[in-house]
Design an enzyme around this catalytic site. Structure first.
Site, PDB file in Angstrom:
ATOM      1  N   HIS A  18      39.017  50.761  45.515  1.00 46.66           N
ATOM      2  CA  HIS A  18      38.963  50.021  44.246  1.00 46.66           C
ATOM      3  C   HIS A  18      39.436  48.815  44.461  1.00 46.66           C
ATOM      4  O   HIS A  18      40.718  48.601  44.475  1.00 46.66           O
ATOM      5  CB  HIS A  18      39.238  50.771  42.872  1.00 46.66           C
ATOM      6  CG  HIS A  18      39.352  49.927  41.746  1.00 46.66           C
ATOM      7  ND1 HIS A  18      38.589  50.545  40.425  1.00 46.66           N
ATOM      8  CD2 HIS A  18      39.749  48.597  41.418  1.00 46.66           C
ATOM      9  CE1 HIS A  18      38.751  49.501  39.632  1.00 46.66           C
ATOM     10  NE2 HIS A  18      39.329  48.367  39.915  1.00 46.66           N
ATOM     11  N   LEU A  21      38.239  41.090  44.883  1.00 49.20           N
ATOM     12  CA  LEU A  21      38.487  39.931  45.782  1.00 49.20           C
ATOM     13  C   LEU A  21      38.146  38.945  45.381  1.00 49.20           C
ATOM     14  O   LEU A  21      38.477  37.823  45.793  1.00 49.20           O
ATOM     15  CB  LEU A  21      37.541  40.364  47.166  1.00 49.20           C
ATOM     16  CG  LEU A  21      38.063  41.328  48.184  1.00 49.20           C
ATOM     17  CD1 LEU A  21      36.959  41.741  49.130  1.00 49.20           C
ATOM     18  CD2 LEU A  21      39.404  41.204  48.735  1.00 49.20           C
ATOM     19  N   ARG A  22      37.440  38.644  44.113  1.00 53.26           N
ATOM     20  CA  ARG A  22      37.149  37.545  43.513  1.00 53.26           C
ATOM     21  C   ARG A  22      36.343  36.598  44.393  1.00 53.26           C
ATOM     22  O   ARG A  22      35.475  37.356  44.948  1.00 53.26           O
ATOM     23  CB  ARG A  22      38.495  36.812  42.988  1.00 53.26           C
ATOM     24  CG  ARG A  22      39.499  37.410  42.632  1.00 53.26           C
ATOM     25  CD  ARG A  22      39.391  38.073  41.247  1.00 53.26           C
ATOM     26  NE  ARG A  22      40.533  38.543  40.505  1.00 53.26           N
ATOM     27  CZ  ARG A  22      40.553  39.518  39.590  1.00 53.26           C
ATOM     28  NH1 ARG A  22      39.404  40.162  39.229  1.00 53.26           N
ATOM     29  NH2 ARG A  22      41.594  39.969  38.933  1.00 53.26           N
ATOM     30  N   ASN A  46      33.110  42.426  38.939  1.00 55.85           N
ATOM     31  CA  ASN A  46      33.426  41.924  37.807  1.00 55.85           C
ATOM     32  C   ASN A  46      33.729  40.200  38.105  1.00 55.85           C
ATOM     33  O   ASN A  46      34.741  39.741  37.278  1.00 55.85           O
ATOM     34  CB  ASN A  46      34.730  42.394  36.718  1.00 55.85           C
ATOM     35  CG  ASN A  46      35.965  42.366  37.399  1.00 55.85           C
ATOM     36  OD1 ASN A  46      35.954  42.523  38.831  1.00 55.85           O
ATOM     37  ND2 ASN A  46      36.922  42.490  36.794  1.00 55.85           N
ATOM     38  N   HIS A 179      41.245  54.411  38.798  1.00 53.55           N
ATOM     39  CA  HIS A 179      42.693  53.924  38.261  1.00 53.55           C
ATOM     40  C   HIS A 179      43.333  54.665  37.363  1.00 53.55           C
ATOM     41  O   HIS A 179      43.475  54.394  35.859  1.00 53.55           O
ATOM     42  CB  HIS A 179      42.908  52.475  37.847  1.00 53.55           C
ATOM     43  CG  HIS A 179      41.627  51.796  37.327  1.00 53.55           C
ATOM     44  ND1 HIS A 179      41.149  52.416  35.914  1.00 53.55           N
ATOM     45  CD2 HIS A 179      41.108  50.716  37.344  1.00 53.55           C
ATOM     46  CE1 HIS A 179      40.349  51.555  35.563  1.00 53.55           C
ATOM     47  NE2 HIS A 179      40.214  50.615  36.388  1.00 53.55           N
ATOM     48  N   LEU A 224      45.547  46.720  33.531  1.00 50.92           N
ATOM     49  CA  LEU A 224      44.540  47.731  32.718  1.00 50.92           C
ATOM     50  C   LEU A 224      44.082  48.827  33.530  1.00 50.92           C
ATOM     51  O   LEU A 224      43.521  48.186  34.584  1.00 50.92           O
ATOM     52  CB  LEU A 224      43.605  46.955  31.959  1.00 50.92           C
ATOM     53  CG  LEU A 224      44.054  46.242  30.655  1.00 50.92           C
ATOM     54  CD1 LEU A 224      43.047  45.306  30.044  1.00 50.92           C
ATOM     55  CD2 LEU A 224      44.738  47.087  29.639  1.00 50.92           C
ATOM     56  N   HIS A 256      45.413  37.388  40.126  1.00 51.68           N
ATOM     57  CA  HIS A 256      45.503  36.406  39.109  1.00 51.68           C
ATOM     58  C   HIS A 256      46.606  35.460  39.328  1.00 51.68           C
ATOM     59  O   HIS A 256      47.477  35.775  40.060  1.00 51.68           O
ATOM     60  CB  HIS A 256      45.703  36.871  37.507  1.00 51.68           C
ATOM     61  CG  HIS A 256      44.513  37.900  36.971  1.00 51.68           C
ATOM     62  ND1 HIS A 256      43.371  37.429  36.692  1.00 51.68           N
ATOM     63  CD2 HIS A 256      44.624  39.177  37.023  1.00 51.68           C
ATOM     64  CE1 HIS A 256      42.704  38.311  36.235  1.00 51.68           C
ATOM     65  NE2 HIS A 256      43.319  39.559  36.451  1.00 51.68           N
ATOM     66  N   ALA A 268      45.348  40.680  32.935  1.00 50.42           N
ATOM     67  CA  ALA A 268      45.772  42.088  33.273  1.00 50.42           C
ATOM     68  C   ALA A 268      45.423  42.175  34.820  1.00 50.42           C
ATOM     69  O   ALA A 268      44.403  41.918  35.416  1.00 50.42           O
ATOM     70  CB  ALA A 268      45.167  43.062  32.504  1.00 50.42           C
TER      71      ALA A 268
HETATM   72  C1  NCD Z   1      41.051  43.960  36.638  1.00 55.98           C
HETATM   73  C2  NCD Z   1      41.048  42.574  37.121  1.00 55.98           C
HETATM   74  O1  NCD Z   1      41.696  41.848  36.806  1.00 55.98           O
HETATM   75  O2  NCD Z   1      39.730  42.352  37.315  1.00 55.98           O
HETATM   76  N1  NCD Z   1      42.390  44.084  35.856  1.00 55.98           N
HETATM   77  C3  NCD Z   1      43.340  45.282  35.864  1.00 55.98           C
HETATM   78  O3  NCD Z   1      44.198  44.826  35.392  1.00 55.98           O
HETATM   79  N2  NCD Z   1      43.160  46.093  36.568  1.00 55.98           N
HETATM   80  C4  NCD Z   1      40.130  44.660  36.030  1.00 55.98           C
HETATM   81  C5  NCD Z   1      40.102  46.335  36.091  1.00 55.98           C
HETATM   82  O4  NCD Z   1      39.981  46.863  36.923  1.00 55.98           O
HETATM   83  O5  NCD Z   1      40.288  46.486  34.861  1.00 55.98           O
HETATM   84 ZN    ZN Z   2      39.917  46.964  38.730  1.00 54.46          ZN
END
Ligand code: NCD
Ligand code: ZN
Length: 349
Positions: A18, A21-22, A46, A179, A224, A256, A268
């Protein structure tokens, strides 16, 4: 069997089941860090806009591959983002063509960039049935989004309200609860008979909710699902070190920029791609369970995904503490590296 001495461990090369990589400059900066230690990673879809079709997944895979350093064997395993409009045939074709390894379910609004996720689970039933038929696994972000449910209870409620009904209606669907952060989820996975596994992140093995909230708010520990009480962290460690093949590593490394983390409403995500193997070795060593690290990082994941474990190996050695950079520079700005809060004596050779 892993080759082991008190200060050295050789295991099959790990995979990350999981990972975020953006795209663009962020992807360019973080991809080499994962490729340095991991041979494969399940890449989350995402993006903005999300990766929803097989064609988009193939294009994203190609963009990632352009940033895999020469000589690295790293391979991204792609996912499609499940929406209420997902076409079962498109998903089946992407799977048959070897483009995607899993489909990702985000309840709408559950986390970063999840606005296109699922609100009405009956609408995705044809996709889930098709996936069960062809053996394509579903990765699940297991939190309800009902604002009346306390954020610390959202995973436990999701199991009862969403996951149990989905698995009951589609028992052949192979599910990965991602997760996991609670004893409830660990127990649910452990008590299941088949077609259910869970990933556990590096940071949830290390932090509890006090790390986020006690003595001042620590945005870099906010992710999250949010970290829970210490008893839950202990349950996660017990699951990770148990050798049970249903629990494996998914770092959920989610970069981030500091600018986006340090806001009145910050993002998050914990960025752990760089120091995950050192952090995990420290956790497993402290638990007297180094011999179980290989199962967690390198064997249980491929087994659940019906893939062979990696042939290449990784050696970790124990010595003076290793330092990782506090931040990684990206074209979008600096990203803070997860701080486990204790010295890391294990390094990757
Ligand atoms: C993830 C994200 O930033 O894309 N953030 C996180 O807190 N884990 C999204 C996710 O997996 O919930
Ligand atoms: Zn994630």
């Amino acid at each position: 069997m892993p080759k082991q001495s008190p200060d050295s461990l050789t295991i099959r090369r790990p995979d990350d089941w999981h990972l975020h990589l953006r795209d663009g400059a962020m992807m360019a900066a973080v991809t080499p860090h994962t490729a340095a230690h991991f041979e494969r990673a399940i890449v989350m879809p995402n993006l903005v806009p999300p990766v929803v079709t097989g064609a988009q997944a193939a294009a994203y895979r190609d963009r990632i591959m352009a940033h895999v350093p020469e000589g690295s064997n790293f391979r991204p395993l792609m996912t499609c983002y499940l929406t209420e409009d997902t076409d079962p045939e498109d998903i089946a074709k992407a799977h048959a063509d070897g483009i995607i390894t899993a489909v990702k379910l985000y309840p709408a609004g559950a986390t970063t960039n999840s606005a296109s996720g699922v609100s009405d689970f009956d609408k995705v039933r044809p996709v889930l049935e098709k996936m069960a038929e062809i053996g394509l696994p579903l990765c699940v972000h297991g939190e309800v989004t009902d604002p009346s449910i306390d954020i610390f209870d959202r995973e436990a409620v999701f199991i009862d309200k969403v996951l149990k009904p989905i698995r009951k209606k589609t028992p052949d669907l192979r599910v990965i609860m991602e997760h996991v952060t609670t004893e409830n989820a660990v127990d649910y996975v452990r008590d299941s008979r088949s077609n259910l596994a869970a990933t556990i992140t590096t940071h949830h093995l290390i932090i509890n909710r006090n790390h986020i909230l006690a003595g001042g708010i620590k945005p870099h520990y906010y992710c999250l699902p949010v970290a829970k009480r210490e008893k839950h962290r202990i349950a996660l460690v017990q699951a990770a070190i148990s050798g049970d093949k249903r629990f494996f590593l998914g770092t959920d490394s989610a970069p981030h920029t500091d600018e986006n983390k340090l806001l009145p409403c910050g993002c998050a995500g914990c960025f752990t791609a760089i120091n995950t193997m050192s952090c995990l070795a420290e956790v497993f060593d402290a638990a007297g369970a180094m011999s179980k690290l290989e199962n967690f990082t390198s064997l249980a994941g491929p087994r659940y995904y019906n893939l062979p474990p990696n042939e290449a190996t990784m050696t970790l050695t124990k010595g003076d503490p290793v330092t990782y950079p506090a931040t990684v520079d990206t074209g979008d700005g600096p990203v803070t590296v997860f701080d486990p809060g204790f010295p890391l004596h294990w390094r990757v050779q």
